[in-house]
Each structure stands twice: as C-alpha cells, then as structure tokens.
Scaffold this motif. Sequence first.
Motif, mmCIF file in Angstrom:
data_model
loop_
_atom_site.group_PDB
_atom_site.id
_atom_site.type_symbol
_atom_site.label_atom_id
_atom_site.label_comp_id
_atom_site.label_asym_id
_atom_site.label_seq_id
_atom_site.Cartn_x
_atom_site.Cartn_y
_atom_site.Cartn_z
ATOM 1 N N SER A 119 0.820 -1.211 0.000
ATOM 2 C CA SER A 119 0.000 0.000 0.000
ATOM 3 C C SER A 119 0.851 1.257 0.000
ATOM 4 C CB SER A 119 -0.874 0.049 1.259
ATOM 5 O OG SER A 119 -1.757 -1.022 1.317
ATOM 6 N N ASP A 120 0.262 2.312 -0.520
ATOM 7 C CA ASP A 120 0.817 3.655 -0.379
ATOM 8 C C ASP A 120 -0.117 4.414 0.544
ATOM 9 O OD1 ASP A 120 2.770 5.761 -1.277
ATOM 10 O OD2 ASP A 120 0.868 6.747 -1.766
ATOM 11 N N SER A 121 0.448 4.983 1.599
ATOM 12 C CA SER A 121 -0.331 5.709 2.592
ATOM 13 C C SER A 121 0.148 7.151 2.635
ATOM 14 C CB SER A 121 -0.149 5.048 3.960
ATOM 15 O OG SER A 121 -0.895 5.727 4.940
ATOM 16 N N ARG A 122 -0.793 8.082 2.582
ATOM 17 C CA ARG A 122 -0.508 9.524 2.589
ATOM 18 C C ARG A 122 -1.460 10.202 3.555
ATOM 19 N NH1 ARG A 122 3.829 10.309 0.095
ATOM 20 N NH2 ARG A 122 4.158 8.296 -0.795
ATOM 21 N N SER A 123 -1.052 11.355 4.027
ATOM 22 C CA SER A 123 -1.903 12.154 4.895
ATOM 23 C C SER A 123 -1.604 13.621 4.632
ATOM 24 C CB SER A 123 -1.616 11.803 6.358
ATOM 25 O OG SER A 123 -2.539 12.431 7.206
ATOM 26 N N LEU A 124 -2.651 14.442 4.661
ATOM 27 C CA LEU A 124 -2.486 15.864 4.398
ATOM 28 C C LEU A 124 -3.557 16.647 5.143
ATOM 29 C CD1 LEU A 124 -0.914 17.987 2.617
ATOM 30 C CD2 LEU A 124 -2.810 17.769 1.002
ATOM 31 N N PHE A 125 -3.155 17.738 5.760
ATOM 32 C CA PHE A 125 -4.083 18.641 6.418
ATOM 33 C C PHE A 125 -4.573 19.679 5.418
ATOM 34 C CE2 PHE A 125 -4.863 22.750 8.410
ATOM 35 C CZ PHE A 125 -5.873 22.416 9.288
ATOM 36 N N VAL A 126 -5.880 19.956 5.441
ATOM 37 C CA VAL A 126 -6.478 21.006 4.626
ATOM 38 C C VAL A 126 -7.280 21.905 5.560
ATOM 39 C CG1 VAL A 126 -8.036 21.549 2.726
ATOM 40 C CG2 VAL A 126 -6.667 19.485 2.625
ATOM 41 N N ALA A 127 -7.060 23.208 5.427
ATOM 42 C CA ALA A 127 -7.756 24.180 6.273
ATOM 43 C C ALA A 127 -9.166 24.409 5.738
ATOM 44 C CB ALA A 127 -6.972 25.486 6.330
ATOM 45 N N ALA A 128 -9.966 23.354 5.818
ATOM 46 C CA ALA A 128 -11.361 23.388 5.362
ATOM 47 C C ALA A 128 -12.114 22.299 6.100
ATOM 48 C CB ALA A 128 -11.440 23.155 3.860
ATOM 49 N N ALA A 129 -13.403 22.513 6.266
ATOM 50 C CA ALA A 129 -14.243 21.522 6.944
ATOM 51 C C ALA A 129 -14.336 20.234 6.126
ATOM 52 C CB ALA A 129 -15.645 22.094 7.148
ATOM 53 N N PRO A 130 -14.538 19.100 6.785
ATOM 54 C CA PRO A 130 -14.697 17.845 6.052
ATOM 55 C C PRO A 130 -15.768 17.914 4.960
ATOM 56 C CG PRO A 130 -14.414 17.368 8.367
ATOM 57 C CD PRO A 130 -14.542 18.868 8.241
ATOM 58 N N VAL A 145 2.144 -7.705 -3.015
ATOM 59 C CA VAL A 145 3.411 -6.974 -2.962
ATOM 60 C C VAL A 145 4.050 -6.979 -4.349
ATOM 61 C CG1 VAL A 145 5.745 -6.973 -1.992
ATOM 62 C CG2 VAL A 145 3.766 -7.477 -0.520
ATOM 63 N N GLU A 146 3.965 -8.123 -5.032
ATOM 64 C CA GLU A 146 4.586 -8.261 -6.360
ATOM 65 C C GLU A 146 3.971 -7.292 -7.370
ATOM 66 O OE1 GLU A 146 5.273 -11.547 -3.792
ATOM 67 O OE2 GLU A 146 3.328 -10.868 -4.530
ATOM 68 N N HIS A 147 2.695 -7.029 -7.245
ATOM 69 C CA HIS A 147 2.029 -6.072 -8.122
ATOM 70 C C HIS A 147 2.438 -4.648 -7.762
ATOM 71 C CE1 HIS A 147 -2.033 -4.488 -9.894
ATOM 72 N NE2 HIS A 147 -0.999 -3.886 -10.387
ATOM 73 N N TYR A 148 2.468 -4.349 -6.485
ATOM 74 C CA TYR A 148 2.718 -2.989 -6.015
ATOM 75 C C TYR A 148 4.176 -2.546 -6.162
ATOM 76 C CZ TYR A 148 3.366 0.789 -2.646
ATOM 77 O OH TYR A 148 3.719 1.962 -2.041
ATOM 78 N N LYS A 149 5.094 -3.393 -5.809
ATOM 79 C CA LYS A 149 6.502 -2.990 -5.704
ATOM 80 C C LYS A 149 7.065 -2.323 -6.969
ATOM 81 C CE LYS A 149 10.586 -4.366 -3.361
ATOM 82 N NZ LYS A 149 10.849 -4.892 -2.085
ATOM 83 N N PRO A 150 6.840 -2.857 -8.171
ATOM 84 C CA PRO A 150 7.424 -2.222 -9.360
ATOM 85 C C PRO A 150 6.862 -0.827 -9.670
ATOM 86 C CG PRO A 150 6.664 -4.455 -9.867
ATOM 87 C CD PRO A 150 6.176 -4.119 -8.492
ATOM 88 N N ILE A 151 5.686 -0.507 -9.151
ATOM 89 C CA ILE A 151 5.069 0.793 -9.440
ATOM 90 C C ILE A 151 5.018 1.695 -8.206
ATOM 91 C CG2 ILE A 151 3.721 -0.027 -11.408
ATOM 92 C CD1 ILE A 151 1.293 -0.284 -9.552
ATOM 93 N N ALA A 152 5.617 1.251 -7.106
ATOM 94 C CA ALA A 152 5.504 1.954 -5.826
ATOM 95 C C ALA A 152 5.985 3.402 -5.910
ATOM 96 C CB ALA A 152 6.250 1.198 -4.733
ATOM 97 N N GLN A 153 7.109 3.663 -6.547
ATOM 98 C CA GLN A 153 7.632 5.035 -6.602
ATOM 99 C C GLN A 153 6.716 5.931 -7.419
ATOM 100 O OE1 GLN A 153 10.131 6.419 -4.726
ATOM 101 N NE2 GLN A 153 9.092 8.228 -5.516
ATOM 102 N N PHE A 154 6.240 5.416 -8.550
ATOM 103 C CA PHE A 154 5.293 6.189 -9.359
ATOM 104 C C PHE A 154 4.031 6.493 -8.557
ATOM 105 C CE2 PHE A 154 1.426 6.169 -11.895
ATOM 106 C CZ PHE A 154 1.639 7.289 -12.686
ATOM 107 N N ILE A 155 3.501 5.486 -7.867
ATOM 108 C CA ILE A 155 2.276 5.646 -7.076
ATOM 109 C C ILE A 155 2.487 6.683 -5.973
ATOM 110 C CG2 ILE A 155 0.721 4.452 -5.460
ATOM 111 C CD1 ILE A 155 0.246 3.760 -8.420
ATOM 112 N N ALA A 156 3.628 6.628 -5.292
ATOM 113 C CA ALA A 156 3.911 7.579 -4.214
ATOM 114 C C ALA A 156 3.907 9.015 -4.745
ATOM 115 C CB ALA A 156 5.248 7.255 -3.558
ATOM 116 N N THR A 157 4.574 9.248 -5.850
ATOM 117 C CA THR A 157 4.629 10.589 -6.438
ATOM 118 C C THR A 157 3.250 11.031 -6.911
ATOM 119 O OG1 THR A 157 6.926 10.251 -7.111
ATOM 120 C CG2 THR A 157 5.699 11.981 -8.259
#
Length: 150
Positions: A8-19, A117-129
């Motif tokens: 998995s790729d996990s990200r988090s970001l704060f936005v100054a706006a209501a949900p 993992v085998e599916h994700y690993k080769p594309i992980a860097q692209f997915i992260a960006t």
Amino acid sequence: MQAIDKRSDSRSLFVAAAPAKVFAAISDPAQLALWWGPDGFRNTIQQFDFQPGGTWRLTMHGPQGEAYPNESRFTRIEPDGLVEIEHLSGHHFILRIELRPIEGGTQIHWLQTFDTVEHYKPIAQFIATANEQNLQRLAAAVLRSQGNVS
C-alpha cells in the motif's frame, strides 16, 4: 494474505477546510474532474454514480495527450467522512480516502492498497509521487472553492 503496509501507499495531508468541503470536492464530479490525478492530467468523466456499488468511469488525459480509460466502483461512502473506491481496470486496487475533522480543518488520510506486494513494488515510486500530487491538487481545489487560493 500479505501485510497491507507492504502493498500500500499511505498519505496524509491537512487542509484548512471543513470535512464537508473536502467531501464535496470528492463527491461532485465537476469538482473531482478538476483535481483528480497527478500533475498535468485532466479528466473526462463518462459516468459517476456516487453511491455504494455505483460505477465511476473516466478517461484521464496525460500531459502528452495520452488517454487512460479507467473504471471503478464505489464500495463504501460515509458523508463527510469516508470514500472507498475499487479500481477495476488496469491495476486493481482499493483506494480509501478518510476525512477526519481536526481543529482548523480536515486531516485527509489516503490509502491505496494493491492485491499483492509483487504487483505494487514495481510501481511503488510512481504511485507515491502520483498520490502526493493528487492530494496536493485536492487541497488546492478545496481552498480555491473557498476563495482562499487563486
């Protein structure tokens, strides 16, 4: 079953706006078309049935004019709190977008999980960006809709 954190790729970001404002940018196809995808992409949405089990079909247009047809379905929706999408075409994955209210805005948690993992690993860097750019574009769109950014 392989551990989720290894596929998995996990990200988090704060936005100054209501949900509710963030949720509107996700649940309204006109708004979504403006920010979905990495930098330089634009979207044509053919179908957007925003309900559990509903189909979402779009074509992502890359910066060089490439066309990427996509089909997904919405698997879980909690107003102002959660959207879960199963991507059916090409790379199969589940995308979970969770909105948590915190003081001054919303913490967006983005988790994109592939089958193996085998599916994700080769594309992980692209997915992260791509996911980081996607979140930044979402935040900018939400702030623009509030008149906070030009």
